[in-house]
Design an enzyme around this catalytic site. Structure first.
Site, mmCIF file in Angstrom:
data_model
loop_
_atom_site.group_PDB
_atom_site.id
_atom_site.type_symbol
_atom_site.label_atom_id
_atom_site.label_comp_id
_atom_site.label_asym_id
_atom_site.label_seq_id
_atom_site.Cartn_x
_atom_site.Cartn_y
_atom_site.Cartn_z
ATOM 1 N N TYR A 132 -10.750 -8.005 -11.745
ATOM 2 C CA TYR A 132 -11.927 -8.541 -11.054
ATOM 3 C C TYR A 132 -12.754 -9.495 -11.903
ATOM 4 O O TYR A 132 -13.719 -10.061 -11.419
ATOM 5 C CB TYR A 132 -12.844 -7.394 -10.615
ATOM 6 C CG TYR A 132 -12.364 -6.740 -9.362
ATOM 7 C CD1 TYR A 132 -11.233 -5.939 -9.393
ATOM 8 C CD2 TYR A 132 -13.016 -6.925 -8.154
ATOM 9 C CE1 TYR A 132 -10.764 -5.336 -8.245
ATOM 10 C CE2 TYR A 132 -12.544 -6.323 -7.004
ATOM 11 C CZ TYR A 132 -11.427 -5.531 -7.058
ATOM 12 O OH TYR A 132 -10.966 -4.946 -5.926
ATOM 13 N N LYS A 200 -3.163 3.556 -14.531
ATOM 14 C CA LYS A 200 -1.758 3.192 -14.351
ATOM 15 C C LYS A 200 -1.188 2.886 -15.738
ATOM 16 O O LYS A 200 -0.527 1.877 -15.958
ATOM 17 C CB LYS A 200 -1.719 1.972 -13.405
ATOM 18 C CG LYS A 200 -0.397 1.650 -12.824
ATOM 19 C CD LYS A 200 0.076 2.573 -11.738
ATOM 20 C CE LYS A 200 1.535 2.261 -11.443
ATOM 21 N NZ LYS A 200 2.291 3.320 -10.807
ATOM 22 N N ASP A 246 -0.898 6.155 -8.552
ATOM 23 C CA ASP A 246 -0.126 6.432 -7.337
ATOM 24 C C ASP A 246 -0.031 7.931 -7.089
ATOM 25 O O ASP A 246 -0.115 8.396 -5.937
ATOM 26 C CB ASP A 246 1.253 5.782 -7.373
ATOM 27 C CG ASP A 246 1.944 5.926 -8.718
ATOM 28 O OD1 ASP A 246 1.395 5.423 -9.712
ATOM 29 O OD2 ASP A 246 2.993 6.566 -8.766
ATOM 30 N N ASP A 270 -11.351 0.539 -6.308
ATOM 31 C CA ASP A 270 -11.527 -0.153 -5.034
ATOM 32 C C ASP A 270 -10.625 0.488 -3.984
ATOM 33 O O ASP A 270 -11.057 0.845 -2.881
ATOM 34 C CB ASP A 270 -11.159 -1.631 -5.249
ATOM 35 C CG ASP A 270 -11.548 -2.501 -4.071
ATOM 36 O OD1 ASP A 270 -12.220 -2.000 -3.158
ATOM 37 O OD2 ASP A 270 -11.171 -3.674 -4.061
#
Ligand code: NAI
Length: 379
Positions: A132, A200, A246, A270
């Protein structure tokens, strides 16, 4: 006793949702405290353009730089000013680095899952870094080609093609730690049992993996005597755990009751904020706050809903629930609970605004103003 609350009405449905919400916030507070709110309006968006010529006047920014608490309705992106988004401008210039979204179910709201009541989480999303940061170059531009050439020639990177669009994902130790610190303090202050770092890091070892490691480091450096890890649990201490993003989405559906506080980098946050809000049927109700070290800036998480503006159809719940969060923040949690119970009662009694009608069997549709009045009576 008085407490100054700066507020921005917002565009589109802003006026009507505030007209419904403010009396509720004041009335709930009056029932639990002698404290009075001193509402000071700040101009932004269309109203500011009409009165000052600028969508974000300097007087507004000046007040916000020294404010402790502020609230805002939705702001449209003004056309023709060259400004990408007022919301982004506010977040960046005020260094509102933590985006905090509580997610819970309200009785009576039908949801895509069987047990929405098992979800009761607060998401702490880093708000300033990650992809971002906005450092991106379009494919085949001289800038992108230059960057690819630099990567190849100076850093020996061979995997990025000449014609690639490229973006940069900056994540810092300081940026990650200040977010996790805030989440940890909140977890401890509110007697939570666990905090989960969502990352992640298996794929992005230095950015997302860094976030995970810095989170654990911070807990060890500053909260060693009150925290423990999942591998070495200590009774009575806050458990710090981590999940790959995930896997966290699976866990949120399968075992949500095992998660209370999530701390995440910007992009994961987000995604998971909206997924969790949808899971409890509350995408349009979700409140949120963006925080710096000095300012708590509450904001309705939906947009300006231009197609229903001025028609008394808007759902004021997001701003009302922002009010509840704000009252908790200024030390009147009982008033906050009153608001949540009153809203819950309205939904359980099936009196809802049109956007919620599909999610409530046998719904009686009421307007924005009447919905506010019902909640006010339920207080
Ligand atoms: P939106 O959230 O305004 O509308 C999406 C859909 O949800 C529409 O069908 C709308 O009618 C409905 N909706 C939204 N809030 C509602 C409420 N409180 N009650 C009942 N229905 C509601 O998103 P959209 O259309 O993408 O954006 C419109 C404008 O809002 C744009 O200018 C955008 O930049 C701005 N925006 C501002 C945000 C903020 O200030 N935080 C966030 C998102 C969008």
């Amino acid at each position: 006793m008085r407490k100054t609350i700066y507020w921005i009405e917002g565009d589109g449905i802003g006026r009507e949702i505030w007209q419904a919400a403010r009396p509720i916030i004041d009335a709930a507070l009056a029932k639990e405290s002698d404290l009075k709110l001193d509402w000071q309006e700040l101009l932004a968006g269309e109203k500011a353009v009409a009165e000052t010529g600028s969508p974000l006047p300097e007087a507004t920014m000046q007040a916000l730089r020294t404010a402790e608490v502020a609230m805002k309705g939705p702001l449209g992106t003004p056309v023709g000013t060259g400004m990408r988004s007022l919301n982004v401008a506010l977040r960046q210039s005020l260094d509102l680095y933590a985006c905090i979204r509580p997610v819970r179910h309200f009785d009576g709201l039908e949801t895509p899952v069987k047990h929405p009541e098992r979800v009761d989480m607060v998401i702490f999303r880093e708000n300033t870094e990650d992809v971002y940061a906005g450092v991106e170059f379009a494919a085949k531009t001289p800038e992108a080609r230059k960057l690819v050439a630099f990567l190849r020639e100076e850093l020996g990177v061979t995997k990025v093609g000449d014609e690639a669009a490229v973006g940069i994902k900056p994540m810092t130790e300081a940026g990650s730690k200040r977010l996790v610190r805030r989440a940890l303090r909140f977890a401890l202050d509110n007697g939570k049992q666990s905090l989960t770092l969502v990352h992640k890091g298996n794929i992005m070892k230095f950015t997302e993996g860094g976030f995970r490691q810095w989170g654990y480091d911070l807990a060890a450096e500053e909260f060693a005597d009150v925290t423990c890890t999942e591998k070495e649990p200590v009774a009575g201490r806050l458990v710090i755990k981590d999940r790959i993003a995930d896997a966290m989405f699976q866990e949120a559906l399968l075992r949500p009751e095992q998660y209370q506080i999530l701390a995440t980098p910007n992009l994961n946050g987000d995604y998971i904020s909206d997924a969790l809000a949808a899971q409890v049927g509350g995408l349009g109700l979700a409140p949120g706050v963006n925080m710096s070290d000095t300012l708590a800036f509450y904001e309705a998480t939906h947009g300006t809903a231009p197609t229903i503006a001025g028609q008394d159809k808007a759902n004021p719940s997001s701003v009302i629930l922002c009010g509840a969060m704000m009252l908790e923040h200024i030390g009147v949690p009982k008033a906050a609970e009153r608001i949540r119970t009153a809203l819950s009662k309205a939904i359980a009694a099936r009196a809802v605004t049109v956007d919620l009608a599909d999610q409530v069997t046998g719904a009686r549709v009421v307007g924005c103003r009447q919905f506010g009045e019902i909640i006010g009576e339920n207080l």
